[in-house]
Scaffold this motif. Structure first.
Motif, PDB file in Angstrom:
ATOM      1  N   HIS A 171       0.810  -1.277   0.392  1.00  0.00           N
ATOM      2  CA  HIS A 171      -0.035  -0.001   0.445  1.00  0.00           C
ATOM      3  C   HIS A 171       1.196   1.161   0.237  1.00  0.00           C
ATOM      4  O   HIS A 171       0.232   2.289   0.090  1.00  0.00           O
ATOM      5  N   CYS A 182      -6.842  -0.474  -5.316  1.00  0.00           N
ATOM      6  CA  CYS A 182      -5.911  -1.471  -4.639  1.00  0.00           C
ATOM      7  C   CYS A 182      -7.466  -2.045  -3.801  1.00  0.00           C
ATOM      8  O   CYS A 182      -8.310  -2.101  -3.815  1.00  0.00           O
ATOM      9  N   CYS A 184      -7.387  -2.067  -0.947  1.00  0.00           N
ATOM     10  CA  CYS A 184      -7.702  -1.757   0.510  1.00  0.00           C
ATOM     11  C   CYS A 184      -8.502  -0.410  -0.062  1.00  0.00           C
ATOM     12  O   CYS A 184      -9.062   0.336   0.627  1.00  0.00           O
ATOM     13  N   HIS A 189      -1.864   2.254  -4.694  1.00  0.00           N
ATOM     14  CA  HIS A 189      -0.541   2.180  -4.401  1.00  0.00           C
ATOM     15  C   HIS A 189      -0.019   0.984  -5.190  1.00  0.00           C
ATOM     16  O   HIS A 189      -0.657   0.383  -6.666  1.00  0.00           O
TER      17      HIS A 189
HETATM   18 ZN   LIG Z   1      -4.124  -0.443  -1.049  1.00  0.00          ZN
END
Ligand SMILES: [Zn+2]
Length: 332
Positions: A171, A182, A184, A189
């Motif tokens: 990340h 990403c 997340c 990232h």
């Molecule tokens: Zn990420």
């Protein structure tokens, strides 16, 4: 005297268990599929069952099965783990895994001190102390597989951070991943660009064969397919650049590259090192990037090493009648 631990590695697809000495020798090991969808009770029960079964296996050089003595249990688990051996948060790879008190449950079953760490941290410690990081005080491990993770290991212990979450190397922001979403939820990232999952997506975005869905297929094409070459170069050099920035920050003795992508071939490694040398400080340019050497046993070796060194005794249950009573008077 040799000290020995039972190590248990609980991952999204399999649980492994082994009896490991303080010299990092895996005496016996076994593994089983993780009942990932059945919830924490089933997963913990399966981990304990597998651990009990390896303790009952004959140890080489020891003729009587089931007589192996352990000093501690070391557990590596998916998810963010707190200081008390509880799962604080986890992805949905293991159903309802967050909140599981692994140290208490596994301690009750085996009756010896238990230490629980994140599985990526356990893996990094194993490689750092008994694998490719041997002899180095500070080691940076970068795991590049379906995702990207890793850890900084100092004197045999992982840097876990204030929230247990240190090592989310995937990340890191990188210019080449601009606009990519990403896992997340953020954009830009490294992971969606340079992981084993990201590589075939990049290849197809660049106009490559739409039938290619696996990083190994992209890597296999680098000799004859210029788009595969460009994809590998972009993904690996961005990763190398990010690693250079981490080396500038941490100054490890060595950087270990583990995970499926460590086998992505000479061209991937060449691009990784090119990106790295462009970003690392000239004074640190001699710090080497090397492949991991322990494969599947790294997490077992790391978890056992940490358990033998740091495991603490599980506190007695609050309702245990024979537990010593601590009064306010005693605490003063
Ligand atoms: Zn990420």
């Amino acid at each position: 005297m040799t000290r020995t631990a039972l190590a248990i590695d609980i991952g999204g697809t399999k649980i492994a268990a082994g009896v490991v000495t303080d010299a990092g020798e895996v005496l016996v090991r076994a593994e089983t599929p993780t009942p990932a969808r059945l919830g924490p009770d089933s997963i913990v029960a399966e981990a304990i069952r597998l651990g009990m079964s390896v303790l009952g296996m004959p140890v080489p050089g020891d003729s009587v099965p089931g007589t192996v003595r352990i000093d501690a249990v070391g557990v590596g688990s998916a998810g963010v783990i707190d200081d008390h051996g509880r799962v604080v948060s986890a992805t949905d790879i293991l159903t309802d895994w967050a909140g599981t008190d692994l140290r208490a449950r596994i301690g009750e079953a085996f009756g010896v001190p238990v230490l629980v760490v994140n599985d990526a941290h356990a893996h990094a410690v194993g490689e750092a102390v008994r694998g490719a990081g041997r002899g180095h005080e500070t080691v940076l491990l970068v795991a590049v597989g379906t995702g990207i993770g890793g850890a900084v290991v100092v004197s045999g212990s992982p840097l876990v951070g204030a929230h247990g979450a240190a090592g989310h190397l995937g990340h890191l922001p990188t210019a080449a991943a601009s606009g990519l979403v990403c896992s997340c939820g953020r954009e830009g990232h490294l992971e969606p660009l340079s992981s084993g999952t990201g590589l075939p997506l990049l290849y197809r975005r660049l106009g490559g064969d739409a039938a290619v869905h696996d990083s190994r297929e992209v890597v296999a094409r680098v000799r004859n397919d210029p788009i595969a070459r460009e994809a590998v170069s972009t993904a690996a050099s961005a990763l190398g650049g990010a690693i250079g920035g981490l080396v500038n920050t941490v100054d490890p003795g060595v950087v270990i590259i583990s995970g499926g992508m460590q086998n992505a071939g000479a061209y991937w490694w060449e691009c990784l090192r090119d990106g790295y040398h462009e970003s690392v400080l000239p004074a640190l340019d001699g710090t080497q990037l090397v492949p991991a050497v322990l494969s599947d046993d790294a997490a077992l070796i790391g978890a056992s090493s940490l358990a033998i060194t740091h495991a603490s005794v599980v506190a007695p249950a609050p309702d245990a009648t024979d537990a010593p009573t601590i009064t306010e008077e005693d605490e003063r």
